[in-house]
Design an enzyme around this catalytic site. Structure first.
Site, short mmCIF file in Angstrom:
data_model
loop_
_atom_site.label_atom_id
_atom_site.label_comp_id
_atom_site.label_asym_id
_atom_site.label_seq_id
_atom_site.Cartn_x
_atom_site.Cartn_y
_atom_site.Cartn_z
N ASP A 4 25.70 15.05 -7.00
CA ASP A 4 26.83 14.75 -6.11
C ASP A 4 26.62 13.41 -5.41
O ASP A 4 25.63 13.21 -4.71
CB ASP A 4 26.98 15.85 -5.06
CG ASP A 4 27.38 17.18 -5.68
OD1 ASP A 4 28.06 17.17 -6.72
OD2 ASP A 4 26.98 18.24 -5.15
N ASP A 56 22.04 8.86 -3.30
CA ASP A 56 23.16 8.20 -2.62
C ASP A 56 23.12 8.35 -1.11
O ASP A 56 23.99 7.82 -0.42
CB ASP A 56 24.50 8.77 -3.13
CG ASP A 56 24.70 10.21 -2.67
OD1 ASP A 56 25.70 10.48 -1.97
OD2 ASP A 56 23.87 11.06 -3.00
N ASP A 60 20.19 12.27 -8.92
CA ASP A 60 20.89 13.27 -8.11
C ASP A 60 22.26 13.47 -8.77
O ASP A 60 22.66 12.70 -9.66
CB ASP A 60 21.04 12.74 -6.68
CG ASP A 60 21.82 13.69 -5.79
OD1 ASP A 60 21.68 14.92 -5.95
OD2 ASP A 60 22.59 13.20 -4.95
#
Length: 369
Positions: free
Chosen positions: A120, A304, A118
């Site tokens: 961000d 995250d 990923d």
């Protein structure tokens, strides 16, 4: 703090036929224990745990105390890329096991695994930058609900980013819940088309503000570029980035932090604009898998947040979480995370993929195919 469990007995990767014959003779003459030690020394490997991927939980000390802590040590193989080129990873999966879901569209030819990042929160901590950019867009358009200027606070944005993937869906969720705002353009939109048009304009303004900010302050999280470089250098690992962010803002981040040379070496790079459904829908990871040409069980995603984790698990992939200050209290284990880490500073390809290819090699039937 819970202590790490004792190191379990290791299951070494099966050897090639000629070597297996020699090992069998050695085992017959000196006993199973000394034979195993001889094989270990011959390969230059140190005994180490090889847990199944379902137990691959790496948890930073002092964090996520509800998670089971599993101590997975990294055996001193040297650089994994050298090992792979020497044939260890190459021979770990017989040709019959290398299923293909589509024609390869990848820089890495005939990979055994894929590592998908990923952006961000994983490559760079950008969520606070996004929040600031949204608030600047709301201010520019004088967005007001019941006379109050729309302002996304840190706690509220934490809820948004851990619940909804993508900027436009975040705004629609907020406005549907709290009311559509009046703006400098006029009254609050009352039709779906007018609401979509307002969100599009706000998103465009937010993206411009975000691009201004990110180029000045964005830096990579610990270990992420090193792990990406290791994957790029390894001929058996395909590597890519799959972000829910809009392409314009995403490109600004990856250009500034990842760099054009790395991007050109990746096998797949996708932004939120490339799919019709945002995370937590698994579409972006399913599309990435198809482009690379691997089945889901050979793919590992680094995320995250719960939103990203749901997307990865929905695609049937393994998922490592590198949590942030905004997501550290999420129950990732309950949602199916295979590993939970503070960052990638002590992670390498061997820690991620050795349990997977060792587990796959246990089947004698697979070895015959």
């Amino acid at each position: 703090m819970a202590t790490s469990p004792a190191t379990p007995n290791v299951i070494l990767p099966p050897l090639r036929p000629m070597m297996r014959s020699k090992v069998t003779t050695a085992l017959a003459s000196v006993g199973a224990t000394l034979g195993l030690l001889a094989v270990t020394l011959l390969l230059g490997f140190r005994l180490s745990p090889t847990p199944s991927t379902s137990n691959l939980l790496l948890v930073a000390p002092g964090r996520h105390t509800s998670h089971t802590r599993t101590n997975i040590r990294s055996p001193p193989y040297g650089r994994l890329a050298s090992v792979a080129r020497a044939g260890v990873l190459r021979h770990s999966f017989p040709r019959g096991l290398r299923e293909r879901t589509s024609v390869l569209a990848s820089n890495t030819q005939d990979p055994d695994f894929a590592l998908l990042f990923d952006c961000d929160g994983v490559i760079v901590l950008t969520e606070e930058l996004h929040r600031i950019a949204y608030n600047r867009a709301f201010e520019k358009f004088d967005c007001r609900i019941d006379g109050e200027l729309v302002d996304w606070t840190v706690p509220h944005y934490d809820v948004l980013q851990n619940t909804i993937g993508g900027g436009k869906p975040k705004m629609k969720w907020h406005f549907n819940k709290f009311g559509w705002p009046t703006t400098s353009l006029g009254a609050a939109p009352s039709t779906e088309d007018a609401q979509t048009a307002l969100v599009d304009q706000l998103q465009d303004a937010k993206t411009e503000f975000y691009k201004e900010i990110v180029g000045q302050v964005a830096t990579a999280r610990p270990g992420v570029l090193e792990l990406m470089d290791e994957a790029i250098a390894n001929p058996r690992i395909a590597c890519g980035i799959c972000s829910a962010a809009t392409k314009e803002g995403f490109v600004k981040v990856v250009d500034a932090v990842v760099g054009r040379e790395r991007l050109n070496s990746l096998d797949v790079v996708m932004a939120g604009d490339d799919v019709t459904r945002k995370k937590p829908d698994p579409l972006i990871y399913n599309k990435a898998r198809e482009k690379i040409g691997l089945p889901a069980e050979r793919c590992v995603v680094i995320e995250d947040s719960i939103v990203g984790l749901k997307a990865a698990k929905g695609a049937g992939m393994n998922c490592i979480i590198t949590y942030t200050s905004s997501t550290q209290d999420q129950d990732f284990k309950e949602s199916g995370a295979d590993a939970v880490l503070e960052d990638l500073g002590k992670v390498n390809l061997d820690k991620i993929f050795r349990p997977m290819y060792t587990e796959s090699k246990i089947s004698s039937q697979s070895l015959k195919s």
